[in-house]
Design a protein around this motif. Structure first.
Motif, PDB file in Angstrom:
ATOM      1  N   ARG A  18       0.837  -1.211   0.000  1.00  0.00           N
ATOM      2  CA  ARG A  18       0.000   0.000   0.000  1.00  0.00           C
ATOM      3  C   ARG A  18       0.866   1.254   0.000  1.00  0.00           C
ATOM      4  N   GLU A  19       1.918   1.246   0.810  1.00  0.00           N
ATOM      5  CA  GLU A  19       2.809   2.409   0.884  1.00  0.00           C
ATOM      6  C   GLU A  19       3.525   2.629  -0.448  1.00  0.00           C
ATOM      7  N   GLU A  20       3.999   1.572  -1.052  1.00  0.00           N
ATOM      8  CA  GLU A  20       4.672   1.723  -2.344  1.00  0.00           C
ATOM      9  C   GLU A  20       3.703   2.223  -3.408  1.00  0.00           C
ATOM     10  N   ASN A  21       2.491   1.712  -3.417  1.00  0.00           N
ATOM     11  CA  ASN A  21       1.479   2.178  -4.375  1.00  0.00           C
ATOM     12  C   ASN A  21       1.146   3.654  -4.157  1.00  0.00           C
ATOM     13  N   ARG A  22       1.108   4.079  -2.891  1.00  0.00           N
ATOM     14  CA  ARG A  22       0.859   5.492  -2.586  1.00  0.00           C
ATOM     15  C   ARG A  22       1.987   6.354  -3.141  1.00  0.00           C
ATOM     16  N   ARG A  23       3.237   5.917  -2.957  1.00  0.00           N
ATOM     17  CA  ARG A  23       4.379   6.674  -3.464  1.00  0.00           C
ATOM     18  C   ARG A  23       4.400   6.700  -4.991  1.00  0.00           C
ATOM     19  N   ILE A  24       4.015   5.609  -5.624  1.00  0.00           N
ATOM     20  CA  ILE A  24       3.942   5.571  -7.090  1.00  0.00           C
ATOM     21  C   ILE A  24       2.893   6.561  -7.588  1.00  0.00           C
ATOM     22  N   ARG A  25       1.724   6.569  -6.938  1.00  0.00           N
ATOM     23  CA  ARG A  25       0.674   7.529  -7.336  1.00  0.00           C
ATOM     24  C   ARG A  25       1.151   8.963  -7.165  1.00  0.00           C
ATOM     25  N   GLU A  26       1.839   9.237  -6.060  1.00  0.00           N
ATOM     26  CA  GLU A  26       2.335  10.593  -5.825  1.00  0.00           C
ATOM     27  C   GLU A  26       3.384  10.981  -6.868  1.00  0.00           C
ATOM     28  N   LEU A  27       4.244  10.053  -7.223  1.00  0.00           N
ATOM     29  CA  LEU A  27       5.247  10.332  -8.251  1.00  0.00           C
ATOM     30  C   LEU A  27       4.577  10.615  -9.592  1.00  0.00           C
ATOM     31  N   ARG A  28       3.621   9.799  -9.981  1.00  0.00           N
ATOM     32  CA  ARG A  28       2.904  10.030 -11.247  1.00  0.00           C
ATOM     33  C   ARG A  28       2.227  11.390 -11.246  1.00  0.00           C
ATOM     34  N   ARG A  29       1.593  11.714 -10.131  1.00  0.00           N
ATOM     35  CA  ARG A  29       0.905  13.005 -10.024  1.00  0.00           C
ATOM     36  C   ARG A  29       1.902  14.155 -10.142  1.00  0.00           C
ATOM     37  N   THR A  30       3.041  14.019  -9.494  1.00  0.00           N
ATOM     38  CA  THR A  30       4.071  15.065  -9.559  1.00  0.00           C
ATOM     39  C   THR A  30       4.560  15.261 -10.983  1.00  0.00           C
ATOM     40  N   ILE A  31       4.909  14.163 -11.651  1.00  0.00           N
ATOM     41  CA  ILE A  31       5.414  14.255 -13.026  1.00  0.00           C
ATOM     42  C   ILE A  31       4.340  14.818 -13.947  1.00  0.00           C
ATOM     43  N   ASP A  32       3.107  14.369 -13.787  1.00  0.00           N
ATOM     44  CA  ASP A  32       2.017  14.885 -14.620  1.00  0.00           C
ATOM     45  C   ASP A  32       1.798  16.378 -14.401  1.00  0.00           C
ATOM     46  N   LEU A  33       1.800  16.813 -13.151  1.00  0.00           N
ATOM     47  CA  LEU A  33       1.590  18.239 -12.866  1.00  0.00           C
ATOM     48  C   LEU A  33       2.741  19.094 -13.385  1.00  0.00           C
ATOM     49  N   VAL A  34       3.958  18.601 -13.253  1.00  0.00           N
ATOM     50  CA  VAL A  34       5.100  19.345 -13.797  1.00  0.00           C
ATOM     51  C   VAL A  34       4.978  19.426 -15.318  1.00  0.00           C
ATOM     52  N   GLY A  35       4.589  18.343 -15.957  1.00  0.00           N
ATOM     53  CA  GLY A  35       4.397  18.348 -17.407  1.00  0.00           C
ATOM     54  C   GLY A  35       3.351  19.351 -17.845  1.00  0.00           C
ATOM     55  N   VAL A  36       2.238  19.382 -17.132  1.00  0.00           N
ATOM     56  CA  VAL A  36       1.172  20.340 -17.461  1.00  0.00           C
ATOM     57  C   VAL A  36       1.662  21.767 -17.252  1.00  0.00           C
ATOM     58  N   ALA A  37       2.355  22.009 -16.155  1.00  0.00           N
ATOM     59  CA  ALA A  37       2.872  23.358 -15.892  1.00  0.00           C
ATOM     60  C   ALA A  37       3.859  23.774 -16.980  1.00  0.00           C
ATOM     61  N   LEU A  38       4.706  22.846 -17.406  1.00  0.00           N
ATOM     62  CA  LEU A  38       5.657  23.175 -18.468  1.00  0.00           C
ATOM     63  C   LEU A  38       4.947  23.535 -19.763  1.00  0.00           C
ATOM     64  N   CYS A  39       3.805  22.936 -20.001  1.00  0.00           N
ATOM     65  CA  CYS A  39       3.054  23.195 -21.236  1.00  0.00           C
ATOM     66  C   CYS A  39       2.208  24.457 -21.172  1.00  0.00           C
ATOM     67  N   THR A  40       1.721  24.809 -20.007  1.00  0.00           N
ATOM     68  CA  THR A  40       0.662  25.812 -19.946  1.00  0.00           C
ATOM     69  C   THR A  40       0.989  27.077 -19.163  1.00  0.00           C
ATOM     70  N   GLU A  41       1.892  27.010 -18.229  1.00  0.00           N
ATOM     71  CA  GLU A  41       2.161  28.163 -17.371  1.00  0.00           C
ATOM     72  C   GLU A  41       3.101  29.144 -18.062  1.00  0.00           C
ATOM     73  N   PRO A  42       2.976  30.435 -17.747  1.00  0.00           N
ATOM     74  CA  PRO A  42       3.923  31.412 -18.292  1.00  0.00           C
ATOM     75  C   PRO A  42       5.264  31.274 -17.563  1.00  0.00           C
ATOM     76  N   LEU A  43       6.204  30.612 -18.204  1.00  0.00           N
ATOM     77  CA  LEU A  43       7.485  30.299 -17.579  1.00  0.00           C
ATOM     78  C   LEU A  43       8.646  30.786 -18.435  1.00  0.00           C
ATOM     79  N   THR A  44       9.744  31.061 -17.766  1.00  0.00           N
ATOM     80  CA  THR A  44      11.004  31.255 -18.476  1.00  0.00           C
ATOM     81  C   THR A  44      11.672  29.882 -18.583  1.00  0.00           C
TER      82      THR A  44
END
Length: 78
Positions: free
Chosen positions: A8-34
């Motif tokens: 359960r703990e490993e699955n929780r960490r995997i979900r958190e990692l996926r969420r982190t990578i997905d959110l960073v990907g979305v931010a890289l695509c959509t946010e006003p960034l340098t």
């Protein structure tokens, strides 16, 4: 910890990692960034990955870094 709790703990960490990578990907695509902001986000994702799964630097570099680098190249050019 019993095996079920460990799973359960490993699955929780995997979900958190996926969420982190997905959110960073979305931010890289959509946010006003340098470019520096974008690289900071990638470094954040790298640090978070290593917090969740210590000793997985090579895995990050093989799986996630190319995906995030591709997004940066597409957005900011070579």
């Amino acid at each position: 910890m019993d095996p079920e709790s460990l799973e359960r703990e490993e699955n929780r960490r995997i979900r958190e990692l996926r969420r982190t990578i997905d959110l960073v990907g979305v931010a890289l695509c959509t946010e006003p960034l340098t470019v520096d902001d974008a690289l900071d986000l990638v470094n954040f994702a790298r640090r978070r990955t290593l917090e969740l799964f210590p000793g997985t630097e090579d895995t990050f570099e093989l799986i996630y870094a190319p995906r995030l680098a591709r997004i940066i190249r597409e957005r900011f050019g070579a």
